[in-house]
Write a protein that holds these residues in place. Structure first.
Motif, short mmCIF file in Angstrom:
data_model
loop_
_atom_site.label_atom_id
_atom_site.label_comp_id
_atom_site.label_asym_id
_atom_site.label_seq_id
_atom_site.Cartn_x
_atom_site.Cartn_y
_atom_site.Cartn_z
N LEU A 6 0.81 -1.21 0.00
CA LEU A 6 0.00 0.00 0.00
C LEU A 6 0.85 1.26 0.00
CD1 LEU A 6 -2.80 1.39 0.27
CD2 LEU A 6 -2.51 1.21 2.76
N SER A 7 0.50 2.18 -0.89
CA SER A 7 1.06 3.53 -0.88
C SER A 7 -0.08 4.50 -0.62
CB SER A 7 1.72 3.86 -2.23
OG SER A 7 2.83 3.04 -2.48
N VAL A 8 0.04 5.25 0.48
CA VAL A 8 -0.93 6.30 0.78
C VAL A 8 -0.36 7.63 0.29
CG1 VAL A 8 -2.25 7.50 2.56
CG2 VAL A 8 -1.74 5.06 2.82
N ILE A 9 -1.12 8.35 -0.50
CA ILE A 9 -0.67 9.62 -1.08
C ILE A 9 -1.51 10.75 -0.47
CG2 ILE A 9 -0.47 10.96 -3.21
CD1 ILE A 9 -0.17 8.20 -4.66
N ILE A 10 -0.83 11.72 0.13
CA ILE A 10 -1.51 12.84 0.80
C ILE A 10 -1.04 14.15 0.18
CG2 ILE A 10 -2.10 13.91 3.00
CD1 ILE A 10 -1.09 11.43 4.41
N PRO A 11 -1.87 14.83 -0.60
CA PRO A 11 -1.51 16.17 -1.08
C PRO A 11 -1.77 17.18 0.04
CG PRO A 11 -3.68 15.59 -1.88
CD PRO A 11 -3.21 14.41 -1.06
N THR A 12 -0.81 18.04 0.33
CA THR A 12 -0.96 18.97 1.46
C THR A 12 -0.70 20.40 1.02
OG1 THR A 12 1.36 18.77 2.17
CG2 THR A 12 -0.20 17.19 3.07
N TYR A 13 -1.57 21.29 1.45
CA TYR A 13 -1.37 22.71 1.21
C TYR A 13 -1.97 23.51 2.36
CZ TYR A 13 -1.64 27.40 -0.72
OH TYR A 13 -1.52 28.77 -0.89
N ASN A 14 -1.10 24.17 3.13
CA ASN A 14 -1.52 25.05 4.23
C ASN A 14 -2.54 24.38 5.16
OD1 ASN A 14 0.18 26.91 3.11
ND2 ASN A 14 -1.39 28.38 2.54
N THR A 32 6.49 -0.13 7.68
CA THR A 32 7.23 -0.57 6.50
C THR A 32 6.95 -2.05 6.27
OG1 THR A 32 9.13 -1.00 7.92
CG2 THR A 32 9.08 1.12 6.82
N PRO A 33 6.94 -2.49 5.01
CA PRO A 33 7.38 -1.77 3.81
C PRO A 33 6.31 -0.87 3.17
CG PRO A 33 6.80 -4.00 3.21
CD PRO A 33 6.62 -3.91 4.70
N ASN A 34 5.10 -0.85 3.73
CA ASN A 34 4.10 0.07 3.18
C ASN A 34 4.57 1.51 3.40
OD1 ASN A 34 2.37 -2.02 2.39
ND2 ASN A 34 1.41 -2.10 4.40
N GLU A 35 3.98 2.45 2.64
CA GLU A 35 4.52 3.80 2.65
C GLU A 35 3.43 4.86 2.65
OE1 GLU A 35 6.87 4.23 -0.89
OE2 GLU A 35 5.18 3.87 -2.24
N ILE A 36 3.79 6.00 3.22
CA ILE A 36 2.96 7.20 3.18
C ILE A 36 3.75 8.28 2.45
CG2 ILE A 36 1.76 8.97 4.53
CD1 ILE A 36 1.62 6.93 6.84
#
Length: 335
Positions: A6-14, A32-36
């Motif tokens: 699993l790869s969790v993708i978090i777009p962050t702005y302010n 690990t080995p999963n990732e954020i």
């Protein structure tokens, strides 16, 4: 197969006020080995400093900064970096309940053909977190054809194009070149593509995602005319994708009707709750595209054949509801 499931993708702005709570809710169940992958979209507040302070030494977390380009491009950057077999797009001001990753792991092991992992969700009030409400609610459970899951959500009115609505197998993204690209309403085509292009889905019986509702956010704030126009263009592109992806048959006719009715109602209610007139191009689309579907019941007939009257009747209900919860003064007239 990648060792990273699993790869969790978090777009962050302010989002300095929320990001730690969000990441901690994931970190509690991801090792690990999963990732954020946290993509800092050119934040100008203390978001990046907080991320470095709390997570720079965490082996399962990768922090990358890109020039500000919107959540869509930030998610695309995350896809480029991700190594997981599955991708999950989490918004930076929300929370994820325990159990999500564990159930995904169990399902992937028992059912390796599953490409789409779905779950219900709730909203919570930022000022009063104990105030919760249902958001996405699944009527199906277990192994299901992905398009059947889409149909069920459209029928019960809780379908959302939000990218946090599911976990998607990476091969679907790559094989069908799914990307976000746009700066606003970037998830409409991506999410619809996720349901249309996936074959086997798993629908959890649990609610895992918790969406924060806060004043001033894009979801909850006042919207201008550009927002509605771009929202309409996103709808038209997604509708085109639906019609060109599926072969013409009774199943496509069914999904076409369900998607149009859901989208028409949603665009109407977005305007009404925003206290602005429903744009003329939405009414024209209802009249034009509505000719292609057969109404079932009086409310559907009214929406498709007399949209202005349907809108006026719904507006009375919206005003009554908003007055009841004191969101507008009692003297505010209907639009």
């Amino acid at each position: 197969m990648s060792e990273k499931q699993l790869s969790v993708i978090i777009p962050t702005y302010n989002v300095e006020k929320y990001i730690v709570e969000c990441v901690d809710s994931l970190l509690a169940q991801i090792s690990t080995p999963n990732e954020i992958i946290i993509v800092n979209d050119g934040s100008t507040d203390g978001t990046l400093a907080l991320l470095n302070q709390h997570y720079a030494s965490q082996p399962q977390i990768q922090i990358v900064t890109v020039p500000n380009g919107g959540a869509g491009l930030a998610r695309d950057k995350g896809i480029e970096l991700a190594q997981g077999e599955f991708l999950f797009f989490c918004d930076p001001d929300d929370r994820v309940a325990l159990g999500l990753v564990q159930e995904l792991q169990q399902v992937a092991q028992r059912h390796p053909d599953v490409e789409l992992f779905c779950f219900s969700s709730t909203t919570f009030d930022h000022e009063q977190p104990q105030r919760c409400a249902s958001k996405v609610k699944h009527d199906l459970a277990g192994l299901q054809p992905a398009q059947q899951v889409l149909s069920s959500l459209l029928r019960n009115g809780t379908y959302t194009s939000a990218a946090w609505n599911y976990i998607l197998k990476r091969t679907v993204v790559d094989n069908h070149q799914l990307r976000f690209e746009q700066r606003v309403h970037e998830d409409h085509c991506f999410s619809l593509g996720a349901f249309l292009k996936s074959r086997q889905a798993w629908v959890s019986e649990k609610s895992y995602y918790q969406q924060r509702v806060r004043v001033g956010s894009l979801t909850n704030g006042s919207k201008n005319s550009d927002y509605f126009l771009q929202r309409y263009h996103a709808f038209m592109q997604a509708y085109h994708d639906l019609m060109t992806t599926l072969e013409k048959n009774t199943w496509r006719d069914r999904l076409q009707k369900e998607y149009l009715l859901h989208s028409f109602r949603l665009m109407i209610y977005l305007s009404l709750y925003n206290r602005t007139p429903v744009p003329h191009y939405v009414i024209n689309a209802i009249r034009f595209l509505g000719r292609e579907i057969k109404a079932t019941g009086f409310k559907e007939w009214l929406l498709l054949n007399q949209p202005e009257l349907f809108i006026r009747l719904q507006n009375y209900k919206v005003v009554k509801e908003m007055k009841k919860i004191s969101l507008i003064p009692k003297s505010v007239p209907v639009v």
